[in-house]
Design a protein around this motif. Structure first.
Motif, short mmCIF file in Angstrom:
data_model
loop_
_atom_site.label_atom_id
_atom_site.label_comp_id
_atom_site.label_asym_id
_atom_site.label_seq_id
_atom_site.Cartn_x
_atom_site.Cartn_y
_atom_site.Cartn_z
N UNK A 405 -12.28 -1.12 1.33
CA UNK A 405 -11.55 -0.66 2.51
C UNK A 405 -10.92 -1.81 3.29
N UNK A 406 -10.78 -2.97 2.66
CA UNK A 406 -10.15 -4.12 3.31
C UNK A 406 -8.63 -3.97 3.24
N UNK A 407 -8.03 -3.63 4.37
CA UNK A 407 -6.59 -3.39 4.43
C UNK A 407 -5.82 -4.65 4.02
N UNK A 408 -6.25 -5.80 4.55
CA UNK A 408 -5.56 -7.05 4.26
C UNK A 408 -5.55 -7.39 2.79
N UNK A 409 -6.65 -7.10 2.09
CA UNK A 409 -6.72 -7.40 0.66
C UNK A 409 -5.70 -6.59 -0.12
N UNK A 410 -5.58 -5.31 0.20
CA UNK A 410 -4.58 -4.48 -0.49
C UNK A 410 -3.16 -4.94 -0.15
N UNK A 411 -2.95 -5.40 1.07
CA UNK A 411 -1.64 -5.95 1.42
C UNK A 411 -1.34 -7.20 0.60
N UNK A 412 -2.35 -8.03 0.40
CA UNK A 412 -2.16 -9.24 -0.40
C UNK A 412 -1.81 -8.90 -1.85
N UNK A 427 4.36 -1.26 -4.29
CA UNK A 427 4.43 -0.11 -3.40
C UNK A 427 3.12 0.68 -3.43
N UNK A 428 2.52 0.82 -4.60
CA UNK A 428 1.25 1.53 -4.70
C UNK A 428 0.16 0.84 -3.88
N UNK A 429 0.12 -0.49 -3.93
CA UNK A 429 -0.89 -1.23 -3.17
C UNK A 429 -0.66 -1.10 -1.67
N UNK A 430 0.60 -1.16 -1.25
CA UNK A 430 0.91 -1.00 0.17
C UNK A 430 0.55 0.41 0.65
N UNK A 431 0.77 1.39 -0.19
CA UNK A 431 0.44 2.76 0.19
C UNK A 431 -1.08 2.93 0.35
N UNK A 432 -1.87 2.24 -0.50
CA UNK A 432 -3.33 2.29 -0.34
C UNK A 432 -3.72 1.66 0.99
N UNK A 433 -3.14 0.50 1.30
CA UNK A 433 -3.43 -0.17 2.57
C UNK A 433 -3.06 0.72 3.75
N UNK A 434 -1.91 1.38 3.65
CA UNK A 434 -1.45 2.26 4.72
C UNK A 434 -2.41 3.43 4.92
N UNK A 435 -2.96 3.96 3.81
CA UNK A 435 -3.87 5.09 3.91
C UNK A 435 -5.19 4.71 4.57
N UNK A 436 -5.52 3.42 4.58
CA UNK A 436 -6.77 2.96 5.19
C UNK A 436 -6.65 2.68 6.69
N UNK A 437 -5.43 2.74 7.21
CA UNK A 437 -5.22 2.49 8.63
C UNK A 437 -5.89 3.57 9.46
N UNK A 438 -6.48 3.21 10.63
CA UNK A 438 -7.10 4.23 11.50
C UNK A 438 -6.08 5.28 11.93
N UNK A 439 -6.51 6.50 11.97
CA UNK A 439 -5.62 7.58 12.37
C UNK A 439 -5.45 7.61 13.89
N UNK A 440 -4.29 8.04 14.32
CA UNK A 440 -4.01 8.14 15.75
C UNK A 440 -4.89 9.21 16.37
N UNK A 441 -5.60 8.84 17.45
CA UNK A 441 -6.45 9.78 18.17
C UNK A 441 -5.80 10.07 19.52
N UNK A 442 -5.47 11.31 19.80
CA UNK A 442 -4.82 11.65 21.08
C UNK A 442 -5.64 11.16 22.27
#
Length: 842
Positions: A405-412, A427-442
């Motif tokens: 779940x290391x976002x930076x590693x997938x970005x690398x 693009x696949x690796x960036x999409x995995x990193x993007x999916x690990x980002x915290x979701x917006x909480x209202x």
């Protein structure tokens, strides 16, 4: 305090030099890169006040600031100086000497500016005052307090003086804390679970882990055999249960610490006082890094043990002294001391080699701990910097396996795939990193729950997919998503502005850059980008103003120097040419290997009719870039304009060797061969080559017709001119030349020579129409573009580059520009005079 003799000082200096001499050959690694090499605060042009507004990394303290703020070594110097100054505040008969106290307050402030833990020296001074200077013990203090509370006594005068000194110290400390909180705008640093997993863990794992970290740090002081430059992420697994065996280490640590505290506070005597001061030096400076009051951005950090190691050394020295005073253990104690010094010296020498480079440093860390994804990432970065992308990819992939779940590693991983031109995998690796980002909480602030550099996943993904013209809108959506998550995300505005320019939306690009400037008005690149927008908006005046603003902030901004000089040059205003020349000279000083700078200096010299100077600059550009298309052609044209046509021929040969389809070069070469060398065959070859490349080239076909006439093949010349006239029916000079040829054909039956008078005024007009401008436009230059963020995740922008637009004449020119071009047709018109003479049979 004991005096140190010269011999003792020399011995200490000698031992230190021997231990660290091999570190002098090591480079800047790890935090050195950000703190020194990339730190704008160290630039001579940076205002001095920025040192007090920014942290150790050159970042404003109101933004990404944590405990790691200033150098430990520098802080320790002022830390010790403040304490030594305070020890002189007690005068005769227990009076107060205020000067040392004032100096202490100043030195505390300086130590705190170096590193926040410097403020803890105030606590050490308080302990020293109460238990060392005044000689109180804890039982005495408790007894006095009880007596006062019962009304059976009053506060002694000496104790009142002590309280006064402590109040002054505490008030100054409080003031420093208030200032520090004001600087960071009352915001605690933002750290993620990757930096300090225990900080975001539930109870009791958080408390058990934090307590276990204390014996871990104590063990590093006692046995520094396995050192690691980074202890974040999964270096130390969480202690999640009371049944974890590591809790025994925690219990043992607190038992030993409690025993030492009781001994130091309860009993009088020098031994207890020494132990007390040692414990204070160990414990108090460590408090800011202990997670006790606020979370920190690491699990363990060896650097925060620098000042505590002083107290630990005092304990070791005190214990050794106790042993050496016993006759039975004296020899053993000396042997043990020698062994400790020798082994630690060897360890230091060996450790210094680990810091030789980033690769050696992080590889040594992996030998200690393979569960830290950050270490795998950093080895990958080191290999990436060496352009060894294949090996770097292996380490980045390993980082994702250690910490999925290391976002930076997938970005690398994504960035490395991009460097290897594997866009699909990137693009696949960036999409995995993007999916690990915290979701917006209202209702919850997103910026408080995510590391700012992780938002670069949107920037990097957008930068990747916008290479596909059909996905520009998708890329824009990613930029806007990043901005919505963090409205102060400057790099998102910059990258979006560049995309909007690409989408031919300069007004929206202008809005994006203006928004970025609201966040950072001292960024020269932003002003440069805004200037590019104004160029797209056909507003050269505003463009030049913004170029100038960029140069005010960064006088060596290479692209601002270059493009502002071009803007001045193309304005047609002769008053701006001297400044344009100075900027180009500055540019070539900064970029001595860039041929474009010398080429444009040559163009400026041509504008000013300084032919010798122009020739020198063009030759310099060609020496640096032998295949410089525009420089080769314009040098040849310069020779032809200055009656040095034969010098132009070898230059044209070089040009046509690199660019065989250079139409203007073929025309100029054919002209010189026919009129100067009288080489009709060579000229014919040039013009035929032009028609092979472009059968509808009117100029080339007309010149070939002239060759046929020169060869006395009038029938072929007539047919050729008829075909040329069909291509350009409105060109009067072609019709006139056709009439001349037909007249000659008609007169062959009665005479061998035709002598048709040519009106001088009409001929001059025809010449201007018939021979297109040969001077190649100043377009083999850089077409300015807006900045594109680099794909590494940090916010530093790439240098803006520009494309070569070769042989593209600007479609719309001002009247002044047209006149300027007409002035440079003199040499070309000379050839038409020869053509007229040929056609008239002179």
């Amino acid at each position: 305090m004991a005096d140190v003799s010269l011999k003792e000082a020399a011995l200490i200096v000698g031992v230190v030099a021997a231990c660290y001499w091999n570190s002098l050959s090591c480079g800047f690694v790890f935090d050195d890169v950000s703190a020194i090499l990339d730190n704008k605060d160290l630039h001579p042009s940076t205002p001095l006040k920025n040192l007090f507004q920014n942290d150790f990394w050159g970042t404003p303290m109101s933004e990404v600031t944590g405990v790691v703020g200033r150098a430990e070594l520098l802080s320790s110097i002022f830390f010790l100086a403040a304490f030594l100054s305070y020890t002189k505040s007690k005068g005769p008969d227990n009076t107060i000497v205020w000067t040392p106290i004032a100096v202490t307050v100043f030195l505390v402030a300086v130590a705190t500016l170096c590193k926040e833990q410097g403020i803890t020296v105030v606590g050490i001074c308080c302990v020293y005052e109460v238990f060392i200077a005044q000689g109180y013990t804890l039982p005495v203090l408790l007894d006095t307090a009880v007596q006062i509370l019962r009304g059976k006594g009053s506060i002694p005068f000496s104790m009142l003086q002590t309280l006064l000194k402590l109040i002054v110290l505490m008030f100054s400390t409080l003031l420093l804390v208030v200032v520090r909180v004001q600087v960071i705008q009352s915001q605690l640093p933002v750290f993620t679970r990757f930096d300090n997993p225990a900080a975001v863990s539930p109870s009791p794992a958080r408390q058990l882990t934090f307590n276990y970290l204390l014996p871990v740090n104590a063990w590093l002081l006692l046995n520094p055999s396995e050192l690691c430059c980074d202890w974040t992420m999964g270096t130390i697994p969480l202690v999640e249960s009371l049944l974890d065996i590591r809790n025994i280490a925690t219990l043992t640590f607190f038992c030993v610490l409690g025993s030492l505290i009781v001994f130091s506070l309860r009993y009088p005597g020098d031994s207890s006082k020494t132990v007390l001061m040692a414990l204070c030096l160990i414990a108090l400076p460590f408090i800011p890094a202990s997670n006790l009051f606020f979370p920190v951005g690491f699990v363990v950090a060896e650097r925060v043990l620098y000042v505590p190691s002083m107290g630990f050394c005092i304990l070791v020295a005190h214990g050794w002294k106790k042993l050496s005073n016993k006759s039975m253990l004296r020899k053993v104690s000396w042997v043990c001391l020698a062994a400790v010094l020798f082994t630690h010296a060897l360890k230091t020498l060996h450790r210094n080699w680990d810091w030789e480079s980033e690769y050696t440093l992080f590889m040594s860390a992996l030998k200690v701990n393979k569960n830290n994804a950050k270490l795998w990432n950093n080895v990958g970065h080191a290999l990436e910097n060496e352009k060894n992308f294949e090996r770097a990819l292996q380490f980045f992939i390993q980082a994702t396996q250690v910490q999925p779940d290391d976002i930076g590693a997938h970005m690398n991983v994504g960035r490395t795939y991009k460097n290897l031109n594997k866009t699909k995998e990137a693009e696949e690796s960036y999409m995995i990193a993007k999916s690990l980002m915290p979701q917006v909480i209202p209702g919850k602030k997103y910026a408080a729950r995510v590391a700012p550099n992780h938002l670069n996943v949107y920037i990097n993904l957008a930068n990747l997919i916008r290479a596909n013209e059909s996905r520009l809108e998708e890329a824009d959506q990613l930029y806007r998503q990043a901005i919505s998550m963090r409205p102060d995300f400057k790099q998102a505005y910059i990258s979006r502005g560049e995309l909007l320019l690409k989408m031919n939306k300069p007004l929206k690009a202008k809005e994006a850059y203006l928004k970025a400037l609201e966040l950072d008005r001292t960024n020269a690149d932003l002003w440069y980008n805004l200037a590019i927008v104004y160029i797209e908006l056909k507003d050269p005046t505003e463009a030049l103003k913004n170029f100038n603003r960029a140069l005010e902030l960064n006088p060596t901004h290479k692209l601002a120097l270059f493009n502002s000089a071009l803007l001045m040059q193309e304005s047609g205003d002769a008053r701006l040419r001297p400044e344009a020349k100075q900027r180009l000279l500055h540019y070539v000083k900064e970029e001595p290997q860039d041929a474009n700078g010398y080429f444009n200096l040559g163009m400026l010299a041509m504008d000013d009719k300084k032919d010798t100077e122009a020739e020198a600059w063009m030759k310099k550009a060609i020496r640096l870039q032998p295949n410089f298309r525009s420089a080769l052609f314009n040098l040849a044209l310069l020779y032809s304009q200055t009656a040095k046509e034969l010098l132009a021929l070898p230059v044209l040969e070089d040009l046509l060797r690199y660019y065989p389809d250079h139409t203007k070069g073929l025309i100029l070469k054919g002209d010189i061969l026919m009129n100067q060398k009288k080489d009709i065959v060579g000229a014919k070859t040039c013009f035929e080559k032009i028609l092979e490349l472009d059968p509808n080239n009117v100029q080339g076909k007309h010149n070939l017709c002239v060759v046929y006439f020169e060869e006395r093949d009038l029938i072929k010349a007539e047919k050729c001119l008829v075909e040329t006239l069909a291509l350009a029916p409105h060109e009067e000079y072609i019709q006139r030349h056709l009439n001349i040829v037909r007249s000659k054909i008609a007169s062959l039956s009665t005479t061998q020579q035709s002598s048709l008078p040519v009106d001088g005024t009409a001929a001059a007009a025809e010449k201007k129409k018939s021979f297109q401008n040969l001077k190649e436009a100043k377009n083999e230059q850089k077409t300015p573009q807006a900045t594109v963020d680099n794909d590494k995740g940090h916010s530093k922008n790439k240098k803006l580059r520009e494309k070569n637009n070769i042989d593209k004449v600007t479609p719309k020119k001002s009247t002044k520009e047209i006149k300027d071009i007409e002035k440079k047709r003199v040499a070309a018109l000379k050839r038409l005079e020869e053509i007229e003479r040929i056609l008239n049979g002179e």
